[in-house]
Scaffold this motif. Structure first.
Motif, short mmCIF file in Angstrom:
data_model
loop_
_atom_site.label_atom_id
_atom_site.label_comp_id
_atom_site.label_asym_id
_atom_site.label_seq_id
_atom_site.Cartn_x
_atom_site.Cartn_y
_atom_site.Cartn_z
N TYR A 1 31.48 5.91 72.37
CA TYR A 1 31.66 4.44 72.39
C TYR A 1 33.10 4.03 72.00
O TYR A 1 33.74 3.24 72.50
CB TYR A 1 30.64 3.67 71.66
N ALA A 2 33.74 4.72 70.99
CA ALA A 2 34.96 4.33 70.44
C ALA A 2 35.93 4.68 71.46
O ALA A 2 37.11 3.91 71.55
CB ALA A 2 35.12 5.32 69.14
N GLN A 3 35.84 5.85 72.13
CA GLN A 3 36.80 6.23 73.20
C GLN A 3 36.66 5.36 74.25
O GLN A 3 37.65 4.88 74.82
CB GLN A 3 36.46 7.66 73.85
N THR B 1 33.07 -7.36 72.69
CA THR B 1 34.58 -8.07 73.23
C THR B 1 34.70 -9.23 72.43
O THR B 1 33.84 -10.05 72.07
CB THR B 1 34.69 -8.02 74.82
N GLU B 2 35.82 -9.61 72.33
CA GLU B 2 36.29 -10.87 71.69
C GLU B 2 37.67 -11.19 72.38
O GLU B 2 38.78 -10.37 71.97
CB GLU B 2 36.40 -10.78 70.20
N GLY B 3 37.48 -12.30 73.02
CA GLY B 3 38.87 -12.25 73.98
C GLY B 3 39.31 -11.18 74.43
O GLY B 3 38.64 -10.37 75.07
N ARG B 4 40.41 -10.38 74.29
CA ARG B 4 41.11 -9.18 75.08
C ARG B 4 40.72 -8.06 74.24
O ARG B 4 41.02 -7.18 74.85
CB ARG B 4 42.53 -9.37 75.23
N ARG B 5 40.25 -8.49 73.00
CA ARG B 5 39.93 -7.20 72.27
C ARG B 5 38.53 -6.54 72.42
O ARG B 5 37.56 -7.20 72.73
CB ARG B 5 39.82 -7.43 70.70
N GLN B 6 38.79 -5.24 72.61
CA GLN B 6 37.45 -4.48 72.49
C GLN B 6 36.87 -3.86 71.34
O GLN B 6 37.91 -3.31 70.43
CB GLN B 6 37.30 -3.48 73.63
N GLY B 7 35.82 -3.66 70.98
CA GLY B 7 35.35 -2.96 69.95
C GLY B 7 34.04 -2.45 69.81
O GLY B 7 33.48 -2.35 70.91
#
Lengths: 122, 136
Positions: free
Chosen positions: B28-30, B68-74
Motif C-alpha cells: 500500500y505504501a508503494q 487521500t486528502e486533496g492531492r496528498r495520498q497516504g
C-alpha cells in the motif's frame, strides 16, 4: 518457520538473513548461534542484514541479545549491511543496539572482528 | 470507498500475521507513492502495532487503507483488538515503559514514525490504534 543457516569461516560465524523475519525465526537464530559459538569456539559473529528491509524493536533487541550472549562466550558480534532507510528508522524509533558493532559490509565487518581478536590476546 | 482493492483486512492471530501485515502495508505504501524511508518507517511502526495486537490484545484485526486528502495520498492502518485495553495510556506511550518483556518502544516508537497517531482504549474494552503516513 525457516531456519537461518549459519556458516563458519575460520573462527567467525556468519548468519545471512534472507527471509521476512517472524519473531520465532529470530528466537531460533538466537539459540542456534549460542549453540554454534559454544560448539566451535568462534570468536566472532556476523549478522548480514543486507536483505532485511525493516528492523523493529523486537528484531533490534535480538541483535543486542545475540551480542550480549556472544560476549559470554568471548565472541564479538557485528551487524553488517544495514540499509540507510532502516538506519534512519531505527534512530527515530529510539532503539540502541547495545554491544552490537555495525559495519557497512561483510569485508569491513570481518576487519573489525580481526582487529578485536588481536586486541584481546587469547 | 468503491474500489475494493483500496482496503484490506488482515486477521492477526499468529506470528506470521505480523509478517503479512508488514507485506500488505509495504504494498500500500508503494501504491501511495511514499518514499523509501517513509515506507520503511510506516512498515516498522505497523510491525510494532501488529505485535502489540497479537501479544497484549490477544489477537485482533488490521485494516489497511489508501487515503487521500486533496492531492496528498497516504496509507492508514488501524489495529483493533478486544483485549484487556490499556488502563494508563500516558504511561503506555512513555519511552522505556513496558508491561511485557519488550523494550517499551512499541507504542511510543510507532507514534514517532508516523504522521498521525490515534489511540482509543479503555480497560476492559479493547484497544484501537490508527496510524497514517502521507506522501510528501
Amino acid at each position: 518457520m525457516e531456519r537461518i543457516p549459519i556458516l563458519k569461516i575460520g573462527d567467525v560465524l556468519l548468519a545471512s538473513i534472507q527471509i521476512d523475519l517472524q519473531d520465532r525465526d529470530v528466537l531460533a537464530l538466537q539459540e542456534d548461534l549460542a549453540e554454534r559459538i559454544s560448539e566451535t569456539g568462534a570468536h566472532g559473529v556476523i549478522l548480514d542484514i543486507t536483505a532485511v528491509d525493516i528492523v523493529d524493536s523486537f528484531i533490534g533487541r535480538m541483535f543486542a541479545t545475540i551480542a550480549a550472549t556472544s560476549r559470554l562466550f568471548d565472541a564479538h558480534t557485528v551487524v553488517v549491511g544495514m540499509r540507510p532507510a532502516v538506519a534512519i528508522t531505527l534512530v527515530e524509533l529510539g532503539l540502541t543496539l547495545g554491544e552490537v558493532r555495525t559495519a557497512l559490509d561483510l569485508e569491513k565487518g570481518l576487519a573489525i572482528l580481526a582487529e578485536l581478536g588481536e586486541q584481546a590476546p587469547r | 470507498m468503491t474500489d475494493p482493492s483500496a482496503r484490506e483486512d488482515i486477521p492477526i492471530t499468529a506470528d506470521e500475521d505480523v509478517v503479512r501485515v508488514r507485506q500488505v502495508v509495504r504494498a500500500y505504501a508503494q501504491r501511495a507513492k511514499l518514499g523509501l524511508v517513509d515506507q520503511t518507517k510506516l512498515v516498522t511502526a505497523t510491525s510494532e502495532l501488529a505485535r502489540n495486537t497479537l501479544i497484549y490484545g490477544g489477537g485482533g484485526t488490521a485494516t489497511v487503507r489508501l487515503v487521500t486528502e486533496g492531492r496528498r495520498q497516504g496509507v492508514s492502518a488501524r489495529f483493533h483488538d478486544e483485549g484487556p485495553g490499556i488502563p494508563d495510556t500516558e504511561l503506555a506511550l512513555t519511552d522505556g515503559w513496558t508491561s511485557g518483556g519488550g523494550m517499551g518502544l512499541g507504542l511510543s516508537g510507532a507514534r514517532r514514525l508516523v504522521d498521525e497517531f490515534e489511540l482509543d482504549t479503555e480497560a476492559g474494552r479493547g484497544t484501537t490504534v490508527t496510524v497514517v503516513k502521507w506522501s510528501r
